[in-house]
Design an enzyme around this catalytic site. Structure first.
Site, PDB file in Angstrom:
ATOM      1  N   ARG A 181      59.663 -13.217  17.165  1.00 36.35           N
ATOM      2  CA  ARG A 181      58.586 -13.614  17.107  1.00 36.35           C
ATOM      3  C   ARG A 181      58.551 -14.991  17.640  1.00 36.35           C
ATOM      4  O   ARG A 181      59.604 -15.817  17.508  1.00 36.35           O
ATOM      5  CB  ARG A 181      57.868 -13.638  15.516  1.00 36.35           C
ATOM      6  CG  ARG A 181      57.889 -12.490  14.774  1.00 36.35           C
ATOM      7  CD  ARG A 181      57.438 -12.569  13.265  1.00 36.35           C
ATOM      8  NE  ARG A 181      57.486 -11.390  12.587  1.00 36.35           N
ATOM      9  CZ  ARG A 181      58.568 -10.894  11.798  1.00 36.35           C
ATOM     10  NH1 ARG A 181      59.864 -11.325  11.796  1.00 36.35           N
ATOM     11  NH2 ARG A 181      58.375  -9.657  11.265  1.00 36.35           N
ATOM     12  N   HIS A 228      61.620  -5.654   9.933  1.00 39.27           N
ATOM     13  CA  HIS A 228      60.543  -5.042   9.382  1.00 39.27           C
ATOM     14  C   HIS A 228      60.928  -4.495   7.885  1.00 39.27           C
ATOM     15  O   HIS A 228      61.949  -4.099   7.712  1.00 39.27           O
ATOM     16  CB  HIS A 228      59.934  -3.891  10.019  1.00 39.27           C
ATOM     17  CG  HIS A 228      59.307  -4.031  11.215  1.00 39.27           C
ATOM     18  ND1 HIS A 228      59.062  -3.246  12.378  1.00 39.27           N
ATOM     19  CD2 HIS A 228      58.690  -5.220  11.605  1.00 39.27           C
ATOM     20  CE1 HIS A 228      58.336  -3.720  13.244  1.00 39.27           C
ATOM     21  NE2 HIS A 228      58.082  -5.064  12.841  1.00 39.27           N
ATOM     22  N   ARG A 244      58.104  -8.976  22.137  1.00 41.87           N
ATOM     23  CA  ARG A 244      58.775  -8.423  20.899  1.00 41.87           C
ATOM     24  C   ARG A 244      58.453  -6.812  20.858  1.00 41.87           C
ATOM     25  O   ARG A 244      59.335  -6.019  20.826  1.00 41.87           O
ATOM     26  CB  ARG A 244      58.182  -9.010  19.862  1.00 41.87           C
ATOM     27  CG  ARG A 244      58.679  -8.434  18.442  1.00 41.87           C
ATOM     28  CD  ARG A 244      58.342  -9.355  17.314  1.00 41.87           C
ATOM     29  NE  ARG A 244      58.399  -8.803  16.151  1.00 41.87           N
ATOM     30  CZ  ARG A 244      59.216  -8.868  15.046  1.00 41.87           C
ATOM     31  NH1 ARG A 244      60.312  -9.233  15.585  1.00 41.87           N
ATOM     32  NH2 ARG A 244      59.188  -8.365  14.050  1.00 41.87           N
ATOM     33  N   HIS A 254      53.933 -12.171  21.489  1.00 42.56           N
ATOM     34  CA  HIS A 254      54.110 -10.941  20.808  1.00 42.56           C
ATOM     35  C   HIS A 254      54.573  -9.508  21.531  1.00 42.56           C
ATOM     36  O   HIS A 254      55.102  -8.847  21.144  1.00 42.56           O
ATOM     37  CB  HIS A 254      53.368 -10.898  19.595  1.00 42.56           C
ATOM     38  CG  HIS A 254      53.695 -10.285  18.272  1.00 42.56           C
ATOM     39  ND1 HIS A 254      54.736 -11.359  17.786  1.00 42.56           N
ATOM     40  CD2 HIS A 254      53.863  -9.365  17.670  1.00 42.56           C
ATOM     41  CE1 HIS A 254      54.997 -10.695  16.418  1.00 42.56           C
ATOM     42  NE2 HIS A 254      54.678  -9.223  16.520  1.00 42.56           N
ATOM     43  N   LYS A 289      59.852 -14.218   8.554  1.00 42.91           N
ATOM     44  CA  LYS A 289      58.770 -13.505   7.781  1.00 42.91           C
ATOM     45  C   LYS A 289      59.231 -12.929   6.546  1.00 42.91           C
ATOM     46  O   LYS A 289      60.197 -12.074   6.388  1.00 42.91           O
ATOM     47  CB  LYS A 289      57.978 -12.470   8.709  1.00 42.91           C
ATOM     48  CG  LYS A 289      56.535 -12.288   8.047  1.00 42.91           C
ATOM     49  CD  LYS A 289      55.755 -11.436   9.127  1.00 42.91           C
ATOM     50  CE  LYS A 289      54.331 -10.925   8.505  1.00 42.91           C
ATOM     51  NZ  LYS A 289      53.626 -10.070   9.463  1.00 42.91           N
ATOM     52  N   TYR A 297      55.779   2.119  17.039  1.00 36.67           N
ATOM     53  CA  TYR A 297      56.414   2.309  18.516  1.00 36.67           C
ATOM     54  C   TYR A 297      56.478   3.615  19.053  1.00 36.67           C
ATOM     55  O   TYR A 297      56.554   3.881  20.205  1.00 36.67           O
ATOM     56  CB  TYR A 297      57.674   1.504  18.635  1.00 36.67           C
ATOM     57  CG  TYR A 297      57.387  -0.220  18.182  1.00 36.67           C
ATOM     58  CD1 TYR A 297      56.541  -0.934  19.049  1.00 36.67           C
ATOM     59  CD2 TYR A 297      57.975  -0.552  17.117  1.00 36.67           C
ATOM     60  CE1 TYR A 297      56.481  -2.280  18.729  1.00 36.67           C
ATOM     61  CE2 TYR A 297      57.711  -1.930  16.806  1.00 36.67           C
ATOM     62  CZ  TYR A 297      56.812  -2.807  17.790  1.00 36.67           C
ATOM     63  OH  TYR A 297      56.542  -4.035  17.505  1.00 36.67           O
TER      64      TYR A 297
END
Length: 374
Positions: free
Chosen positions: A231, A346, A323, A320, A256, A355
């Site tokens: 990110r 994640h 990424r 983004h 995050k 994805y």
């Protein structure tokens, strides 16, 4: 007929109202009568601060029988300003001091909850707007009617995004909690999030993008985002010591969800990184601004925007997207989705599963029934 064109330009990182015309002494002397209109050597024209009021003053000042004033370029600004003015008509101009003090205490309370700086600022901003609205309506802060009215007037009518609406709900919910009121008694459902697939750049497009970037610092930054799947906030927070060239890993700290993780350090990227380090000699952060400190998010966005334009890529890609492209290309090369989940940081595999919907090989395996007709 003398022609004058009103446009928007930037001066010292601020938008300004520019007044352009073929040199004419009469127009020049007439403009000098306006107090806030001045000459700029940089712009080589007269200008003033950009606002609807200044636009009205300048336009009326220049209205003469043998002069025409064009302002077509300003139409988007005028439309946006009118919408903004209509939206802010629901709010008082200035919060009373007692509420300013209350918001400062609320801010400290949020930080004690260990929320991120961005989240805290967002919650305080939406709460400030909510309080201004309720004060104008002269009604109780903690009631379902005022929350519903605000949601309609300030979010639904101006067609605010779903994400903004969710931020508003989260911020007000925290404010209610801080004041000891139960938000759950106020039945406002969160809107369903839009399920949009990420924008992916192909390998060819990624290569074309990097080939157009001649500035070493810019190339290093964009290369890092793609090669490590970062990110932008993670990239600009990286310190020099976070790069482990012995183990070929990058240490991402407190990303995050306040989680640490490791991601890949590409051998090809290391070559670019070493050349960049020798040329720029950053002191603490891997990428630093011209005056030191962290590199800005805004500058990084401009770098990508220019690279997309020069490479002829018309997709509405963002930082983004690099990424997203990293994750998709890994998946297309057969990398286990659990590893991709770890590299991206994640919390749930469900987030990474998006994805699988955009990988080319998985779509190519499906035989289209239309092909059987011929």
């Amino acid at each position: 007929m003398k022609k004058i064109v009103l446009t928007i330009s930037q001066l010292r990182n601020k938008n300004v109202l520019v007044i352009r015309f073929i040199y004419d002494n009469e127009i020049k002397e007439h403009l000098k009568k306006l107090k806030n209109v001045v000459w700029s050597k940089t712009l080589r024209s007269f200008y003033t601060e950009l606002s609807l009021e200044n636009l009205r003053i300048v336009f009326n000042h220049l209205k003469k029988s043998n002069w025409t004033v064009e302002y077509l370029e300003l139409q988007p600004f005028i439309d946006k300003s009118k919408i903004e003015a209509k939206r802010n008509s629901h709010l008082i101009n200035q919060l009373p001091e007692i509420y300013e003090f209350e918001l400062q205490k609320f801010k400290k309370w949020l930080f004690q909850k260990r929320l991120s700086k961005n989240t805290v600022n967002t919650y305080v901003d939406v709460t400030s707007i909510y309080i201004k609205y309720s004060l104008l309506k002269n009604t109780e802060l903690f009631s379902s009617k005022i929350v519903e009215a605000f949601s309609y007037d300030y979010i639904f009518v101006p067609n605010k995004s779903v994400s903004y609406q969710n931020q508003f709900i989260s911020g007000i919910k925290k404010f209610f909690e801080y004041k000891g009121y139960s938000y759950e008694e106020i039945h406002i459902e969160r809107p369903r999030k839009e399920k949009k697939l990420p924008i992916i750049l192909s390998g060819t497009e990624i290569k074309a993008l990097f080939n157009t970037v001649t500035n070493l610092k810019h190339k290093a930054l964009l290369s890092l985002l793609y090669s490590a799947g970062l990110r932008i906030g993670e990239a600009i927070n990286l310190e020099i010591n976070d790069i482990d060239s012995q183990r070929m890993l990058i240490h991402i700290k407190q990303a995050k969800g306040k989680k640490d993780r490791y991601t890949l350090l590409s051998p090809a990227f290391v070559k670019i990184l070493r050349a960049y380090y020798i040329a720029y000699k950053p002191e603490k952060y891997l990428f630093e601004g011209q005056k030191g400190g962290k590199y800005s998010n805004t500058s990084a966005q401009k770098v990508l925007k220019n690279a997309l334009f020069r490479s002829g890529i018309t997709k509405k890609a963002t930082l983004h997207s690099l990424r997203h492209s990293f994750a998709t290309h890994l998946l297309e090369k057969g990398t286990d989705i659990r590893y991709i989940q770890e590299l991206l940081g994640h919390s749930s595999p469900k987030t990474t599963m998006i994805y699988t919907h955009v990988t080319a090989p998985s779509l190519k395996k499906i035989k289209n029934p239309f092909d059987d007709l011929f």
